[in-house]
Design a protein around this motif. Structure first.
Motif, PDB file in Angstrom:
ATOM      1  N   LEU A 166      57.244  -7.029  31.582  1.00 14.05           N
ATOM      2  CA  LEU A 166      57.190  -7.057  30.114  1.00 14.05           C
ATOM      3  C   LEU A 166      55.913  -6.403  29.619  1.00 14.05           C
ATOM      4  O   LEU A 166      54.828  -6.735  30.097  1.00 14.05           O
ATOM      5  N   PRO A 167      56.016  -5.497  28.658  1.00 13.61           N
ATOM      6  CA  PRO A 167      54.810  -4.962  28.048  1.00 13.61           C
ATOM      7  C   PRO A 167      54.064  -6.078  27.318  1.00 13.61           C
ATOM      8  O   PRO A 167      54.680  -7.079  26.899  1.00 13.61           O
ATOM      9  N   PRO A 168      52.750  -5.947  27.144  1.00 11.11           N
ATOM     10  CA  PRO A 168      51.961  -7.010  26.521  1.00 11.11           C
ATOM     11  C   PRO A 168      52.518  -7.523  25.191  1.00 11.11           C
ATOM     12  O   PRO A 168      52.597  -8.733  24.985  1.00 11.11           O
ATOM     13  N   ALA A 169      52.907  -6.647  24.297  1.00  9.20           N
ATOM     14  CA  ALA A 169      53.403  -7.090  22.988  1.00  9.20           C
ATOM     15  C   ALA A 169      54.660  -7.941  23.131  1.00  9.20           C
ATOM     16  O   ALA A 169      54.808  -8.967  22.449  1.00  9.20           O
ATOM     17  N   ASN A 170      55.558  -7.550  24.033  1.00 12.37           N
ATOM     18  CA  ASN A 170      56.785  -8.324  24.249  1.00 12.37           C
ATOM     19  C   ASN A 170      56.479  -9.689  24.865  1.00 12.37           C
ATOM     20  O   ASN A 170      57.100 -10.689  24.510  1.00 12.37           O
ATOM     21  N   LEU A 171      55.512  -9.718  25.781  1.00 10.72           N
ATOM     22  CA  LEU A 171      55.123 -10.981  26.395  1.00 10.72           C
ATOM     23  C   LEU A 171      54.511 -11.911  25.355  1.00 10.72           C
ATOM     24  O   LEU A 171      54.872 -13.089  25.279  1.00 10.72           O
ATOM     25  N   LEU A 189      46.088 -16.266  28.368  1.00  8.95           N
ATOM     26  CA  LEU A 189      46.495 -14.859  28.417  1.00  8.95           C
ATOM     27  C   LEU A 189      45.462 -13.987  27.717  1.00  8.95           C
ATOM     28  O   LEU A 189      45.038 -12.961  28.251  1.00  8.95           O
ATOM     29  N   PHE A 190      45.025 -14.399  26.531  1.00  4.23           N
ATOM     30  CA  PHE A 190      44.028 -13.603  25.802  1.00  4.23           C
ATOM     31  C   PHE A 190      42.654 -13.671  26.461  1.00  4.23           C
ATOM     32  O   PHE A 190      41.899 -12.698  26.418  1.00  4.23           O
ATOM     33  N   LEU A 191      42.327 -14.805  27.075  1.00  4.38           N
ATOM     34  CA  LEU A 191      41.054 -14.899  27.785  1.00  4.38           C
ATOM     35  C   LEU A 191      41.049 -13.988  29.012  1.00  4.38           C
ATOM     36  O   LEU A 191      40.047 -13.344  29.306  1.00  4.38           O
ATOM     37  N   ARG A 192      42.175 -13.929  29.707  1.00  4.77           N
ATOM     38  CA  ARG A 192      42.279 -13.088  30.909  1.00  4.77           C
ATOM     39  C   ARG A 192      42.434 -11.620  30.557  1.00  4.77           C
ATOM     40  O   ARG A 192      41.955 -10.749  31.267  1.00  4.77           O
ATOM     41  N   PRO A 249      38.101  -9.707  19.179  1.00  5.41           N
ATOM     42  CA  PRO A 249      37.692  -9.667  17.765  1.00  5.41           C
ATOM     43  C   PRO A 249      38.339 -10.796  16.963  1.00  5.41           C
ATOM     44  O   PRO A 249      39.460 -11.219  17.254  1.00  5.41           O
ATOM     45  N   ASP A 250      37.612 -11.288  15.988  1.00  2.00           N
ATOM     46  CA  ASP A 250      38.147 -12.303  15.073  1.00  2.00           C
ATOM     47  C   ASP A 250      39.104 -11.597  14.113  1.00  2.00           C
ATOM     48  O   ASP A 250      38.684 -10.809  13.276  1.00  2.00           O
ATOM     49  N   PHE A 269      44.603  -7.175  25.278  1.00  2.11           N
ATOM     50  CA  PHE A 269      45.866  -7.424  24.586  1.00  2.11           C
ATOM     51  C   PHE A 269      45.664  -7.681  23.096  1.00  2.11           C
ATOM     52  O   PHE A 269      46.636  -7.702  22.333  1.00  2.11           O
ATOM     53  N   ALA A 270      44.430  -7.873  22.672  1.00  2.00           N
ATOM     54  CA  ALA A 270      44.142  -8.127  21.249  1.00  2.00           C
ATOM     55  C   ALA A 270      44.672  -7.014  20.356  1.00  2.00           C
ATOM     56  O   ALA A 270      45.040  -7.265  19.206  1.00  2.00           O
ATOM     57  N   VAL A 271      44.742  -5.796  20.875  1.00  2.00           N
ATOM     58  CA  VAL A 271      45.222  -4.678  20.059  1.00  2.00           C
ATOM     59  C   VAL A 271      46.681  -4.852  19.632  1.00  2.00           C
ATOM     60  O   VAL A 271      47.122  -4.214  18.678  1.00  2.00           O
ATOM     61  N   HIS A 272      47.415  -5.727  20.301  1.00  2.00           N
ATOM     62  CA  HIS A 272      48.834  -5.930  19.989  1.00  2.00           C
ATOM     63  C   HIS A 272      49.084  -7.090  19.019  1.00  2.00           C
ATOM     64  O   HIS A 272      50.192  -7.222  18.496  1.00  2.00           O
TER      65      HIS A 272
END
Length: 160
Positions: A33-38, A57-60, A104-105, A64-67
């Motif tokens: 699964l691509p990041p956005a789908n996951l 997931l975001f910590l690791r 980023p916040d 993925f923040a861009v999605h």
């Protein structure tokens, strides 16, 4: 042979992305699964443990923040608060436990608070806002910290 449930496939996908938050095992394939789908699938899951896995997931994978903004706009509106709050929790947990500011916040203004330089205080305010906005009397602060604790223990085990 039993076909794995969608939830089981999501756990396998997390392991493929090296996020060992939920009991499972490393699959014999790379992530499918691509990041956005996951991110979308985890957010819209009916299982709280899968939703909560967004934090590790975001910590690791802070990349993925861009999605996140795009996913937040595309998912079912009833799940947007979960994504925004759990992503925001990862932002402050990263600063608290890893002493870095890669994530980023994206949502504090939208969630109705102004963060300060104290990540612990930001987590408390976020938990209060999530309780108010969701109407659910859940210990959100404890929930965020639980996700971080499990992830941190797993990271220690991997490094040992």
């Amino acid at each position: 042979m039993n076909t794995p449930s969608f939830e089981d496939r999501l756990v396998s996908e997390l392991w493929a992305w090296d996020v060992r938050f939920i009991l499972g095992s490393k699959p014999d394939h790379p992530p499918s699964l691509p990041p956005a789908n996951l991110i979308a699938a985890l957010t819209e899951s009916r299982e709280a443990r899968l939703q909560l896995s967004l934090i590790p997931l975001f910590l690791r994978h802070p990349e993925f923040a861009v999605h996140v903004n795009l996913v937040a706009k595309e998912i079912n509106p009833e799940y947007q608060l979960i994504l925004k709050c759990f992503y925001s929790a990862a932002v402050w947990l990263e600063q608290k436990h890893l002493s870095r500011k890669i994530l980023p916040d994206l949502f504090s203004k939208e969630l109705g608070f102004s963060p300060n330089s104290n990540p612990e205080e930001n987590l408390r305010v976020l938990a209060k806002r999530q309780r108010e906005l969701s109407g659910l009397q859940i210990n959100w602060l404890g929930t965020y910290q639980h996700a971080a604790d499990i992830w941190l223990k797993e990271m220690e085990l991997q490094q040992a």
